[in-house]
Enzyme design. Structure first.
Site, PDB file in Angstrom:
ATOM      1  N   ASP A  78     -15.400   5.857  -3.703  1.00  0.00           N
ATOM      2  CA  ASP A  78     -14.946   4.987  -2.621  1.00  0.00           C
ATOM      3  C   ASP A  78     -16.138   4.642  -1.726  1.00  0.00           C
ATOM      4  OD1 ASP A  78     -12.061   4.491  -0.891  1.00  0.00           O
ATOM      5  OD2 ASP A  78     -13.943   4.480   0.214  1.00  0.00           O
ATOM      6  N   ASN A  96      -1.142   9.755  -6.334  1.00  0.00           N
ATOM      7  CA  ASN A  96      -1.590   9.962  -4.953  1.00  0.00           C
ATOM      8  C   ASN A  96      -1.436  11.398  -4.466  1.00  0.00           C
ATOM      9  OD1 ASN A  96      -0.858   6.864  -5.095  1.00  0.00           O
ATOM     10  ND2 ASN A  96      -2.378   7.145  -3.484  1.00  0.00           N
ATOM     11  N   GLY A 107       0.787  -1.218   0.000  1.00  0.00           N
ATOM     12  CA  GLY A 107       0.000   0.000   0.000  1.00  0.00           C
ATOM     13  C   GLY A 107       0.828   1.280   0.000  1.00  0.00           C
ATOM     14  N   SER A 108       2.136   1.183  -0.179  1.00  0.00           N
ATOM     15  CA  SER A 108       2.958   2.394  -0.136  1.00  0.00           C
ATOM     16  C   SER A 108       2.868   3.172  -1.442  1.00  0.00           C
ATOM     17  CB  SER A 108       4.421   2.025   0.140  1.00  0.00           C
ATOM     18  OG  SER A 108       4.904   1.136  -0.846  1.00  0.00           O
ATOM     19  N   GLU A 156     -10.936   8.442  -4.968  1.00  0.00           N
ATOM     20  CA  GLU A 156     -10.832   7.710  -3.700  1.00  0.00           C
ATOM     21  C   GLU A 156     -10.839   8.665  -2.512  1.00  0.00           C
ATOM     22  OE1 GLU A 156      -6.740   6.120  -4.650  1.00  0.00           O
ATOM     23  OE2 GLU A 156      -6.523   6.315  -2.488  1.00  0.00           O
ATOM     24  N   GLU A 209      -3.904   8.888 -12.286  1.00  0.00           N
ATOM     25  CA  GLU A 209      -4.827   8.894 -11.154  1.00  0.00           C
ATOM     26  C   GLU A 209      -4.325   9.842 -10.066  1.00  0.00           C
ATOM     27  OE1 GLU A 209      -5.879   4.937 -10.011  1.00  0.00           O
ATOM     28  OE2 GLU A 209      -6.279   5.482  -7.929  1.00  0.00           O
ATOM     29  N   GLY A 264      -8.969  -1.929  -2.620  1.00  0.00           N
ATOM     30  CA  GLY A 264      -7.710  -2.139  -1.900  1.00  0.00           C
ATOM     31  C   GLY A 264      -7.949  -1.886  -0.428  1.00  0.00           C
ATOM     32  N   HIS A 287     -12.661   2.746  -6.546  1.00  0.00           N
ATOM     33  CA  HIS A 287     -11.430   2.548  -5.796  1.00  0.00           C
ATOM     34  C   HIS A 287     -11.598   1.328  -4.885  1.00  0.00           C
ATOM     35  CE1 HIS A 287      -9.045   3.489  -1.981  1.00  0.00           C
ATOM     36  NE2 HIS A 287      -8.134   3.302  -2.894  1.00  0.00           N
ATOM     37  N   ASP A 346      -0.494   6.324 -10.973  1.00  0.00           N
ATOM     38  CA  ASP A 346      -1.213   6.891  -9.817  1.00  0.00           C
ATOM     39  C   ASP A 346      -0.238   7.701  -8.977  1.00  0.00           C
ATOM     40  OD1 ASP A 346      -2.697   7.392  -7.550  1.00  0.00           O
ATOM     41  OD2 ASP A 346      -3.161   5.302  -7.112  1.00  0.00           O
ATOM     42  N   LYS A 376       2.347   2.981  -8.955  1.00  0.00           N
ATOM     43  CA  LYS A 376       2.442   4.232  -8.213  1.00  0.00           C
ATOM     44  C   LYS A 376       3.596   5.040  -8.791  1.00  0.00           C
ATOM     45  CE  LYS A 376      -0.804   3.112  -5.299  1.00  0.00           C
ATOM     46  NZ  LYS A 376      -2.052   3.894  -5.124  1.00  0.00           N
ATOM     47  N   GLU A 420     -11.038  -1.819  -9.287  1.00  0.00           N
ATOM     48  CA  GLU A 420      -9.737  -2.106  -8.691  1.00  0.00           C
ATOM     49  C   GLU A 420      -9.792  -3.390  -7.857  1.00  0.00           C
ATOM     50  OE1 GLU A 420      -8.141   1.195  -6.502  1.00  0.00           O
ATOM     51  OE2 GLU A 420      -6.095   0.381  -6.615  1.00  0.00           O
ATOM     52  N   LYS A 474      -1.509  -1.345 -12.616  1.00  0.00           N
ATOM     53  CA  LYS A 474      -1.354   0.040 -12.152  1.00  0.00           C
ATOM     54  C   LYS A 474      -0.092   0.206 -11.332  1.00  0.00           C
ATOM     55  CE  LYS A 474      -4.168   2.235  -9.091  1.00  0.00           C
ATOM     56  NZ  LYS A 474      -5.520   2.619  -8.655  1.00  0.00           N
TER      57      LYS A 474
END
Lengths: 439, 439
Positions: free
Chosen positions: B323, B249, B22-23, B300, B273, B352, B350, B247, B219, B381, B217
């Site tokens: 979300d 973030n 999730g980083s 999200e 994203e 995860g 979204h 993405d 990051k 996702e 996808k």
């Protein structure tokens, strides 16, 4: 070299719902409250005080969040902190786990405001000056470093912000002298709460005029016939030259707002405040276009600088009503003032509640002295209640805030007020609980 | 006639920061967490489960807020509640004192999501069907009554929403059969967390392709040279026909987003994203215009329906990533699906975190069956972690979610998982605290 030894956070609530003070079409029974932060230091004569404002339930959530937000301050050297007010803001704001709960909005942002307001109070006390003067004596570069300009680069770069402030530097001293003589103009909302009777409304409007106010604000939006009658009373009392503002506190859909405001247009309101959702930038722009020349005002629920950036970009508002306890303290307030100056929109800060008047008087003075350099179409809200709980309450004379002179951000409440109104264990709430269920 | 006897709220946190699961460029060390709500009834076989998702610190604030939000449910008749899912949402949402802390955003809104997700779970269990089927069997009028359409009237009236849903009613049965055969298409984010090495990235991309995924996808946003190298690896593995999404973030300013995405354009991403602040509607519109034909996706962190309304009005996004635990549960999700259908924007929810996949599978199926009637450019996702904690985990086969069949919203966690990961007293956290300071 004093250090911060602890962060005390209290949940203090005033039972304003009993008298309908502060009542409007959305908020019928608010208990004006503060999640109140005290930064204690090892110097017994030095502490920082700050708060965010809420209307009752959930104030405990803000207090709990402020305790988390404030934790990293314990042990810090006060002078180092005060020398880098942008750095400490960015450090607290960027906690990525807490950021997820916003970002920059809701409870965690209100809590950031409470904690950082206390830091700014501490900084002004340490410098021995009122907050407005601390700000007015900072250089353009120092102010821009303190300002939260993240996500604003498409309309305002740090370089542009420095140039804007540098352009006003020359006149600072003269404008301070001017305000020291005349005060900063304000208007009163105390007359027009929705829960008040017609007779009380008329009497309060008359008192406002007698006290030197040129502006009066009424709450509207619950019932059109009532609004027409009440606007008629207010306009009659203040006369054709007085300024009447109306405030719907977000109750309308966009098409309904347009229709309702047009039905009140004959009373020539200066502005319609919060006609719809505070998040609806494009909705405000549509309303503004449809009800001109009546102005559109919003901002007390303006969650952060990114929202204000877009309100300005979209030409959505005529008056920006930023809130000192909802934005992330002076750091984010600075950003909104800079944006407003760039777009030429006057800022008329939201006040009232508990303690907001005490805070915004500093901000309005600073804006005139160092940012906008203008009083045109600028008037700061004033509501005459709950000031007795403050150690250095704001003073209003002839419809203007008298410039504060005591060191700090005027945020400190009397210890006795806290002891009485801390929720639910203060003496007021505890004794009320003996006779009725406490909300 | 079962009644709700208590609202249990727990703060459960999984130590995902230990493995960089999730980083990303904004969130380097999240501990995937849930403020988890159980609505107990006096029928031992019937309870409602729901949650909101956070990444660690502050999950306690959401849990405390959910306890307040849920209080009015105690003592309610379950059947009456389930017969008026719009009414109970409006009742909980309109608490004006809590509303002040938003409105409709931040901790209080996340808490509303947690509580109302549990109510929807309870309603589907009581009906003995999975949530997607409960929704798919509601009439257009029932769905519109449940949907939160407040502040949307300028673009979507209730009558228009009913007409939109009625237009898809005829094909519902056939589309259900189609999805029961093929599942609902998904993509994987498990490959591309920022904290993973190049070798791990390559291996996970290869595994994704082998598992039947057509989308991968990554990051991006921390370092451009790294991004170029990593996008190169991913594009090489998935081939010219595969879909690569990137993405950021929220790490960029608007001008920086445009520049950075252009530098990655040669890898032909399907979308960028979260290029900037999730609140910046006009910023997303500017980025979209500048980086076309690369699509812009966000949602999200989309705080509420008013934000999505404006994203659609401004033509700011190509993909809507709502979300299920940030919007105010199914009630507000319905509104966003209706808006998206009206504006012709595909919704790719979204997921995860913990449990979001379990929730959104129901929503995506419902959208196809009853709202948009389209799978074009729609892909949900999927992230392959933490599913083992759920009683009815989602199932993905050949790059598609298999339609859930168990009654409810798939939100229930195993009691043992709660006992282990409740924070800070669960067995995992308590034993970890013996060897190191717990965050």
């Amino acid at each position: 070299m004093p250090r911060i030894t602890s962060v005390e956070v209290v949940d203090v609530r005033f039972p304003t719902s009993l008298t309908s003070d502060g009542s409007d079409a959305m908020n019928k029974d608010g208990d004006h409250s503060a999640a109140y932060v005290i930064l204690h230091t090892d110097d017994p004569g030095l502490a920082g005080h700050g708060f965010t404002f809420t209307i009752g339930r959930g104030n405990d959530l803000c207090a709990a969040a402020a305790a988390q937000r404030g934790e990293p301050l314990v042990g810090r050297d006060v002078d180092a902190l005060c020398a880098d007010l942008g750095g400490i803001y960015r450090e607290l704001q960027s906690d990525s786990q807490l950021r997820w709960l916003g970002p920059d909005k809701g409870v965690i942002h209100l809590a950031l405001a409470a904690v950082m307001n206390a830091v700014w109070d501490l900084a002004a006390r340490r410098a021995g000056v009122p907050l407005w003067r601390l700000l007015a004596e900072m250089s353009p570069e120092q102010l821009v470093d303190a300002a939260d300009l993240r996500y604003l680069a498409d309309v305002l770069t740090p370089e542009q912000a420095v140039a804007l402030l540098a352009g006003q530097e020359g006149g600072r001293k003269q404008r301070i002298e001017q305000l020291e003589a005349s005060g900063y103009p304000c208007y009163t909302t105390s007359a027009g709460w929705l829960g008040y009777s017609d007779a009380k409304l008329r009497r309060l409007c008359e008192e406002a005029v007698a006290s030197g106010y040129k502006h009066v604000k009424l709450k509207v939006g619950a019932n059109l016939a009532d609004d027409i009658r009440r606007c008629g009373i207010a306009r009659e009392v203040i006369g054709a030259d007085g300024n009447l503002m109306i405030d719907a506190n977000q109750v309308w859909e966009v098409p309904q707002a347009i229709e309702w405001v047009r039905a009140l247009a004959r009373f020539e309101p200066l502005w319609i405040e919060e006609p719809t959702s505070p998040d609806d930038i494009l909705g405000h722009a549509a309303i503004r276009k449809a009800v001109a020349p009546i102005g559109v005002a919003t901002g007390e629920h303006g969650m952060n600088r990114v929202l204000f950036k877009q309100l300005f970009q979209a030409g959505a508002i005529d008056y920006c009503q930023l809130d000192a306890a909802r934005l992330g303290s002076v750091n984010e307030v600075l950003a909104v003032y800079l944006l407003a100056a760039k777009f030429g929109v006057p800022v008329c800060p939201h006040a009232g509640g508990v303690g907001l008047c005490e805070l915004v008087q500093h901000l309005a003075v600073f804006d005139y002295v160092a940012v906008s350099g203008s009083l045109d179409r600028r008037v700061t809200e004033y509501v005459d209640h709950l000031h007795e709980h403050f150690v250095e309450p704001c003073v209003v004379r002839n419809g203007a805030y008298v410039l504060p002179t005591a060191p700090g951000y005027s945020a400190e409440m009397h210890r006795e007020s806290l002891a009485t109104y801390i929720y639910p264990d203060g003496t007021y709430w505890a004794s009320r609980a003996l006779v009725e269920p406490v909300p």
